[in-house]
Write a protein that holds these residues in place. Sequence first.
Motif, mmCIF file in Angstrom:
data_model
loop_
_atom_site.group_PDB
_atom_site.id
_atom_site.type_symbol
_atom_site.label_atom_id
_atom_site.label_comp_id
_atom_site.label_asym_id
_atom_site.label_seq_id
_atom_site.Cartn_x
_atom_site.Cartn_y
_atom_site.Cartn_z
ATOM 1 N N THR A 235 -6.960 33.507 69.566
ATOM 2 C CA THR A 235 -7.910 33.710 70.523
ATOM 3 C C THR A 235 -6.926 34.044 71.936
ATOM 4 O O THR A 235 -7.190 35.061 72.429
ATOM 5 C CB THR A 235 -8.660 32.567 71.179
ATOM 6 O OG1 THR A 235 -9.334 32.236 69.902
ATOM 7 C CG2 THR A 235 -9.772 33.067 72.182
ATOM 8 N N SER A 236 -6.096 33.232 72.141
ATOM 9 C CA SER A 236 -4.905 33.511 73.354
ATOM 10 C C SER A 236 -4.201 34.700 73.144
ATOM 11 O O SER A 236 -3.929 35.626 74.138
ATOM 12 C CB SER A 236 -4.063 32.315 73.373
ATOM 13 O OG SER A 236 -3.344 32.079 72.453
ATOM 14 N N GLU A 237 -3.938 35.205 71.999
ATOM 15 C CA GLU A 237 -3.105 36.272 71.583
ATOM 16 C C GLU A 237 -4.184 37.670 71.911
ATOM 17 O O GLU A 237 -3.502 38.571 72.497
ATOM 18 C CB GLU A 237 -2.493 36.583 70.332
ATOM 19 C CG GLU A 237 -1.858 37.546 69.885
ATOM 20 C CD GLU A 237 -0.502 37.738 69.215
ATOM 21 O OE1 GLU A 237 -0.202 36.682 68.635
ATOM 22 O OE2 GLU A 237 0.428 38.282 69.423
ATOM 23 N N ILE A 238 -5.476 37.409 71.370
ATOM 24 C CA ILE A 238 -6.179 38.723 71.585
ATOM 25 C C ILE A 238 -6.391 38.867 72.946
ATOM 26 O O ILE A 238 -6.299 40.077 73.471
ATOM 27 C CB ILE A 238 -7.523 38.332 70.721
ATOM 28 C CG1 ILE A 238 -7.616 38.298 69.385
ATOM 29 C CG2 ILE A 238 -8.795 39.335 71.648
ATOM 30 C CD1 ILE A 238 -8.881 37.631 68.875
ATOM 31 N N ILE A 239 -6.371 37.802 73.816
ATOM 32 C CA ILE A 239 -6.680 38.003 75.389
ATOM 33 C C ILE A 239 -5.498 38.770 75.921
ATOM 34 O O ILE A 239 -5.573 39.572 76.561
ATOM 35 C CB ILE A 239 -7.159 36.553 76.140
ATOM 36 C CG1 ILE A 239 -8.362 35.948 75.640
ATOM 37 C CG2 ILE A 239 -6.947 36.744 77.558
ATOM 38 C CD1 ILE A 239 -8.691 34.517 75.869
ATOM 39 N N PHE A 240 -4.280 38.316 75.456
ATOM 40 C CA PHE A 240 -3.283 38.693 75.772
ATOM 41 C C PHE A 240 -2.917 40.186 75.538
ATOM 42 O O PHE A 240 -2.649 40.951 76.375
ATOM 43 C CB PHE A 240 -1.907 38.028 75.319
ATOM 44 C CG PHE A 240 -0.603 38.473 75.687
ATOM 45 C CD1 PHE A 240 -0.096 38.605 76.920
ATOM 46 C CD2 PHE A 240 0.248 38.982 74.749
ATOM 47 C CE1 PHE A 240 1.224 38.826 77.309
ATOM 48 C CE2 PHE A 240 1.551 39.479 74.900
ATOM 49 C CZ PHE A 240 2.004 39.349 76.346
ATOM 50 N N ARG A 241 -3.196 40.414 74.400
ATOM 51 C CA ARG A 241 -3.313 41.811 73.781
ATOM 52 C C ARG A 241 -4.345 42.821 74.471
ATOM 53 O O ARG A 241 -3.959 44.044 74.734
ATOM 54 C CB ARG A 241 -3.502 42.003 72.201
ATOM 55 C CG ARG A 241 -2.461 41.394 71.534
ATOM 56 C CD ARG A 241 -1.090 42.146 71.521
ATOM 57 N NE ARG A 241 -0.163 41.350 70.937
ATOM 58 C CZ ARG A 241 1.184 41.208 71.239
ATOM 59 N NH1 ARG A 241 1.706 42.456 71.894
ATOM 60 N NH2 ARG A 241 2.217 40.503 70.533
ATOM 61 N N LEU A 242 -5.390 42.289 74.687
ATOM 62 C CA LEU A 242 -6.633 43.324 75.209
ATOM 63 C C LEU A 242 -5.874 43.410 77.008
ATOM 64 O O LEU A 242 -6.146 44.598 77.500
ATOM 65 C CB LEU A 242 -7.807 42.416 75.481
ATOM 66 C CG LEU A 242 -8.409 42.318 74.146
ATOM 67 C CD1 LEU A 242 -9.931 41.651 74.230
ATOM 68 C CD2 LEU A 242 -8.990 43.947 73.921
ATOM 69 N N GLY A 243 -5.230 42.317 77.496
ATOM 70 C CA GLY A 243 -4.709 42.468 78.807
ATOM 71 C C GLY A 243 -3.693 43.743 78.890
ATOM 72 O O GLY A 243 -3.642 44.611 79.743
ATOM 73 N N ILE A 244 -2.836 43.694 77.942
ATOM 74 C CA ILE A 244 -1.924 44.576 77.862
ATOM 75 C C ILE A 244 -2.589 46.100 77.570
ATOM 76 O O ILE A 244 -2.001 47.016 78.491
ATOM 77 C CB ILE A 244 -0.904 44.530 76.464
ATOM 78 C CG1 ILE A 244 -0.035 43.193 76.610
ATOM 79 C CG2 ILE A 244 0.090 45.791 76.158
ATOM 80 C CD1 ILE A 244 1.023 43.067 75.547
ATOM 81 N N GLN A 245 -3.519 46.264 76.900
ATOM 82 C CA GLN A 245 -4.409 47.411 76.902
ATOM 83 C C GLN A 245 -4.943 47.995 77.970
ATOM 84 O O GLN A 245 -4.569 49.058 78.415
ATOM 85 C CB GLN A 245 -5.494 47.363 75.851
ATOM 86 C CG GLN A 245 -5.023 47.373 74.379
ATOM 87 C CD GLN A 245 -6.231 47.473 73.392
ATOM 88 O OE1 GLN A 245 -7.079 46.532 73.298
ATOM 89 N NE2 GLN A 245 -6.253 48.557 72.665
ATOM 90 N N ALA A 246 -5.398 47.009 78.708
ATOM 91 C CA ALA A 246 -6.122 47.273 79.913
ATOM 92 C C ALA A 246 -4.878 47.848 81.044
ATOM 93 O O ALA A 246 -5.013 48.752 81.659
ATOM 94 C CB ALA A 246 -6.756 46.257 80.631
ATOM 95 N N VAL A 247 -3.632 47.093 81.128
ATOM 96 C CA VAL A 247 -2.841 47.616 81.830
ATOM 97 C C VAL A 247 -2.299 48.718 81.661
ATOM 98 O O VAL A 247 -2.017 49.940 82.402
ATOM 99 C CB VAL A 247 -1.485 46.413 81.851
ATOM 100 C CG1 VAL A 247 -0.248 46.972 82.555
ATOM 101 C CG2 VAL A 247 -1.803 45.097 82.487
ATOM 102 N N TRP A 248 -1.916 48.998 80.435
ATOM 103 C CA TRP A 248 -1.672 50.650 80.003
ATOM 104 C C TRP A 248 -2.684 51.340 80.287
ATOM 105 O O TRP A 248 -2.279 52.812 80.875
ATOM 106 C CB TRP A 248 -1.260 50.627 78.411
ATOM 107 C CG TRP A 248 0.212 50.312 78.140
ATOM 108 C CD1 TRP A 248 0.629 49.153 77.453
ATOM 109 C CD2 TRP A 248 1.520 50.965 78.718
ATOM 110 N NE1 TRP A 248 1.946 48.979 77.545
ATOM 111 C CE2 TRP A 248 2.434 50.123 78.133
ATOM 112 C CE3 TRP A 248 1.691 51.998 79.547
ATOM 113 C CZ2 TRP A 248 3.827 50.580 78.509
ATOM 114 C CZ3 TRP A 248 2.912 52.351 79.892
ATOM 115 C CH2 TRP A 248 3.825 51.563 79.362
ATOM 116 N N ALA A 249 -3.902 51.320 80.273
ATOM 117 C CA ALA A 249 -4.971 52.164 80.373
ATOM 118 C C ALA A 249 -4.872 52.702 82.276
ATOM 119 O O ALA A 249 -4.862 53.774 82.410
ATOM 120 C CB ALA A 249 -6.241 51.795 80.455
ATOM 121 N N ILE A 250 -4.555 51.610 82.848
ATOM 122 C CA ILE A 250 -4.025 51.748 84.424
ATOM 123 C C ILE A 250 -3.105 52.799 84.789
ATOM 124 O O ILE A 250 -2.929 53.768 85.323
ATOM 125 C CB ILE A 250 -4.202 50.380 85.175
ATOM 126 C CG1 ILE A 250 -5.561 49.870 84.823
ATOM 127 C CG2 ILE A 250 -3.985 50.712 86.658
ATOM 128 C CD1 ILE A 250 -5.676 48.535 85.473
#
Lengths: 272, 263
Positions: A235-250
């Motif tokens: 779970t924690s890694e999923i949140i972390f990875r989704l966060g990275i995706q969002a940062v890159w999208a921006i």
Amino acid sequence: MNKLRKQYLPFVRAGVQNLITYRMNFLGFIIGGLIYCFVMYYLWKSVFMASGGDTFMNFTMSDMVLYLFLSNVAGEITFSSVSNDIAEEIKDGSIAMRLIKPVNMDLSYLATELGGTAMRTVTFAFPVIIGLEIYRYVTLGIVMFNPINLLLFLLSIVLAYLVAFRVNLCFGFMAFYVKNLWGMGILKNSIINFLSGSLIPLAFMPDGLRTVLEYMPFASMSYTPVMIYMGKYDTSEIIFRLGIQAVWAIIIYGISKLIWVGAIRKLSVQGG
Amino acid sequence: MRRAFKIYRILVAQNLKRLMEYKADFLTGAVSFLIDQAIGIAFIFIIFSQIPQLAGFTFEQIVFIYGFSQIPKGLDHLLTDNLWCVGYFIVRKGDFDKYLTRPINPLFHVIAETFQVDAVGELVVGICLMIYSAPSAGLYITPLSVILFVLVIPFSALIYTAIKIATAAVAFWIKSSGFIIQMVYGMNEFAKYPTTIYSNFIKLIVTFIIPFAFTGYYPCLYFLTGENPVFNIGCTVFISIIFLGISLAIWHKGLSAYESAGS
């Protein structure tokens, strides 16, 4: 909101119609992709046989099958022809017509693409995912399907799409500088295939390289959603990875805007 | 024949002039193919970091097969790239009329019109990989095998050309056959690795139906082991001639069925 729908719905419709008109080309590319998956399937099968164990670097054969086909699915969903479209429009000057319309240029491209993406998701991605679950049930004897992973996968693939769309947009802007767009397309695809892990799972790369690639925007385009679906992250890694995706999208959004501001100065359309 | 050579020389010269005009284009194209191939090799390298051999072949032997398979592919890419355009849009847009109004063979004209230098990427990588892997791949070198090596490459390339002619010609009936070329041509992925890793069904297809196995694995098997030259080399030549014959027949039938499109 209503105004937005009125403005962009025609673009979505054009995207769907385009795909239906060229459905045979679409079919050709999908079958080509599946052939590639099968080549890789047999290659990995013989690799597993040669290594003599049930697992190869923590992947079982059924993991591998899932990975191969899901990468293909992710590739189809995040597929974007915007780099070709924008390059063609820059070359033949029709981009001028788009620029004078009272709509946001990026959004109009995005709306056209969404039509095609929805079609690809329904006609290709979902059937393949169902097929994969049947495959897993038949080979492993237990139901492995996890609806939460599917939902997280869908969330992650939306972010992946946003990153991929912007990366493709940036490549399209290259048309201001380079003429051999077909060569650029090959280059773009092979670089993305390698760096995003769709050719070979990033997990198989040497440690240092893997860490670097996992933080690059390319991993956000395919590897992250696939690994989430496969349940390889907690779970924690999923949140972390989704966060990275969002940062890159921006970040990629910002970069594409910057390139555009620089590139538009070079635009000169002849005739019309 | 002499006239054909002369025309071909003039058309290629035109292509080269264009190339000199757009040097950056040529570089982008060639570098793209080069990087594409380099990534393919990185892939094999990563696999072999974990296993000693694949389907009985060492790393160097697999690299040799991979490198060899790029040569026929690159040759065909260099010389007959315009067939893709016939399938994708020349017929659909009605531009094929042009070839019918000239006093030279339309197929020859289509092929001679484009000299695709991007293919240099594939050829350079293929040659480099073969040179790199040859010393430790345990090649079977005799005067005969050297002669057969030189002889077999054009025939392997003809397999690509034959498949492209046949699938491009389908456009004469259905206007646009790009997707068919794409689909069938995509099968060449199977040629890069030993055919023994595939299931019997796929083996059958890539040997006799869409015979890409003869553009890589089979001829290499002879150069690596010296086994069975009659099948590995002989069949490559035989199959390529048969397929060229069939595809020319399809092309001619298509030409007579061609109706101009467009306005």
